[in-house]
Design a protein around this motif. Sequence first.
Motif, PDB file in Angstrom:
ATOM      1  N   ARG A  59      35.812 -10.947  52.405  1.00 45.66           N
ATOM      2  CA  ARG A  59      36.693  -9.792  52.599  1.00 45.66           C
ATOM      3  C   ARG A  59      38.162 -10.175  52.489  1.00 45.66           C
ATOM      4  O   ARG A  59      38.980  -9.391  52.050  1.00 45.66           O
ATOM      5  N   TYR A  60      38.488 -11.397  52.858  1.00 47.62           N
ATOM      6  CA  TYR A  60      39.880 -11.863  52.804  1.00 47.62           C
ATOM      7  C   TYR A  60      40.387 -11.960  51.356  1.00 47.62           C
ATOM      8  O   TYR A  60      41.586 -12.095  51.125  1.00 47.62           O
ATOM      9  N   GLN A  61      39.497 -11.870  50.373  1.00 46.43           N
ATOM     10  CA  GLN A  61      39.901 -11.955  48.968  1.00 46.43           C
ATOM     11  C   GLN A  61      39.949 -10.580  48.289  1.00 46.43           C
ATOM     12  O   GLN A  61      40.083 -10.490  47.080  1.00 46.43           O
ATOM     13  N   LYS A  62      39.890  -9.527  49.088  1.00 45.35           N
ATOM     14  CA  LYS A  62      39.921  -8.182  48.521  1.00 45.35           C
ATOM     15  C   LYS A  62      41.203  -7.933  47.736  1.00 45.35           C
ATOM     16  O   LYS A  62      41.176  -7.362  46.643  1.00 45.35           O
ATOM     17  N   ALA A  63      42.343  -8.365  48.258  1.00 45.07           N
ATOM     18  CA  ALA A  63      43.612  -8.150  47.551  1.00 45.07           C
ATOM     19  C   ALA A  63      43.594  -8.819  46.181  1.00 45.07           C
ATOM     20  O   ALA A  63      44.108  -8.261  45.204  1.00 45.07           O
ATOM     21  N   GLN A  64      42.986  -9.998  46.116  1.00 41.23           N
ATOM     22  CA  GLN A  64      42.884 -10.706  44.833  1.00 41.23           C
ATOM     23  C   GLN A  64      42.037  -9.901  43.844  1.00 41.23           C
ATOM     24  O   GLN A  64      42.397  -9.746  42.681  1.00 41.23           O
ATOM     25  N   VAL A  65      40.911  -9.375  44.303  1.00 41.59           N
ATOM     26  CA  VAL A  65      40.039  -8.590  43.438  1.00 41.59           C
ATOM     27  C   VAL A  65      40.726  -7.280  43.050  1.00 41.59           C
ATOM     28  O   VAL A  65      40.640  -6.843  41.902  1.00 41.59           O
ATOM     29  N   ASP A  66      41.431  -6.668  43.996  1.00 47.14           N
ATOM     30  CA  ASP A  66      42.188  -5.456  43.681  1.00 47.14           C
ATOM     31  C   ASP A  66      43.165  -5.709  42.540  1.00 47.14           C
ATOM     32  O   ASP A  66      43.314  -4.880  41.641  1.00 47.14           O
ATOM     33  N   SER A  67      43.822  -6.851  42.564  1.00 46.62           N
ATOM     34  CA  SER A  67      44.781  -7.153  41.498  1.00 46.62           C
ATOM     35  C   SER A  67      44.070  -7.425  40.172  1.00 46.62           C
ATOM     36  O   SER A  67      44.598  -7.104  39.110  1.00 46.62           O
ATOM     37  N   ILE A  68      42.872  -7.977  40.226  1.00 46.81           N
ATOM     38  CA  ILE A  68      42.101  -8.233  38.999  1.00 46.81           C
ATOM     39  C   ILE A  68      41.713  -6.916  38.332  1.00 46.81           C
ATOM     40  O   ILE A  68      41.849  -6.760  37.123  1.00 46.81           O
ATOM     41  N   VAL A  69      41.239  -5.959  39.108  1.00 46.63           N
ATOM     42  CA  VAL A  69      40.792  -4.685  38.520  1.00 46.63           C
ATOM     43  C   VAL A  69      41.946  -3.720  38.283  1.00 46.63           C
ATOM     44  O   VAL A  69      41.796  -2.758  37.535  1.00 46.63           O
ATOM     45  N   ALA A  70      43.078  -3.979  38.909  1.00 45.97           N
ATOM     46  CA  ALA A  70      44.309  -3.201  38.694  1.00 45.97           C
ATOM     47  C   ALA A  70      44.085  -1.691  38.809  1.00 45.97           C
ATOM     48  O   ALA A  70      44.580  -0.914  38.004  1.00 45.97           O
ATOM     49  N   GLY A  71      43.274  -1.272  39.781  1.00 41.21           N
ATOM     50  CA  GLY A  71      43.055   0.147  40.019  1.00 41.21           C
ATOM     51  C   GLY A  71      42.083   0.828  39.060  1.00 41.21           C
ATOM     52  O   GLY A  71      41.852   2.024  39.171  1.00 41.21           O
ATOM     53  N   ARG A  72      41.520   0.084  38.130  1.00 42.32           N
ATOM     54  CA  ARG A  72      40.601   0.662  37.145  1.00 42.32           C
ATOM     55  C   ARG A  72      39.303   1.132  37.772  1.00 42.32           C
ATOM     56  O   ARG A  72      38.738   2.135  37.367  1.00 42.32           O
ATOM     57  N   VAL A  73      38.800   0.375  38.762  1.00 43.55           N
ATOM     58  CA  VAL A  73      37.547   0.724  39.436  1.00 43.55           C
ATOM     59  C   VAL A  73      37.717   0.532  40.938  1.00 43.55           C
ATOM     60  O   VAL A  73      38.566  -0.235  41.382  1.00 43.55           O
ATOM     61  N   PRO A  74      36.890   1.205  41.745  1.00 40.77           N
ATOM     62  CA  PRO A  74      36.954   1.002  43.192  1.00 40.77           C
ATOM     63  C   PRO A  74      36.509  -0.406  43.579  1.00 40.77           C
ATOM     64  O   PRO A  74      35.628  -0.993  42.950  1.00 40.77           O
ATOM     65  N   VAL A  75      37.144  -0.932  44.621  1.00 40.13           N
ATOM     66  CA  VAL A  75      36.786  -2.226  45.207  1.00 40.13           C
ATOM     67  C   VAL A  75      36.620  -1.991  46.699  1.00 40.13           C
ATOM     68  O   VAL A  75      37.512  -1.423  47.342  1.00 40.13           O
ATOM     69  N   GLU A  76      35.486  -2.420  47.246  1.00 39.07           N
ATOM     70  CA  GLU A  76      35.256  -2.219  48.678  1.00 39.07           C
ATOM     71  C   GLU A  76      34.455  -3.378  49.244  1.00 39.07           C
ATOM     72  O   GLU A  76      33.604  -3.948  48.566  1.00 39.07           O
ATOM     73  N   VAL A  77      34.733  -3.691  50.507  1.00 35.77           N
ATOM     74  CA  VAL A  77      33.947  -4.691  51.228  1.00 35.77           C
ATOM     75  C   VAL A  77      32.694  -4.006  51.756  1.00 35.77           C
ATOM     76  O   VAL A  77      32.759  -2.914  52.332  1.00 35.77           O
TER      77      VAL A  77
END
Length: 100
Positions: A59-77
């Motif tokens: 969960r602590y890497q959510k911000a990293q994944v958010d930046s990878i997808v750049a808002g294109r798809v939802p990211v959730e823990v």
Amino acid sequence: MKRILLVCAAGMSTSLLVNKMNDAAKAKGIDIDIVALPISECSKAAEEVDVVLLGPQVRYQKAQVDSIVAGRVPVEVIEMRAYGTMNGSAILDRALKLIG
């Protein structure tokens, strides 16, 4: 076909969850592609999926994944209880709701 990416530390614990989610999808008559990868390989697959779900242990890497997808798809823990009990049906339902 919808595609779900499950991400964890090494891709091992989510592999079992993929099986549970596939069983739930089959029982519901849903055609879906679910992939489990370690966080280190997330960027390779993130462009080809409709939602990214993170295991609670990353969960602590959510911000990293958010930046990878750049808002294109939802990211959730993934909710910890559903993950801990490997509730594939509930996690599949949540992923489908996020996809819309």
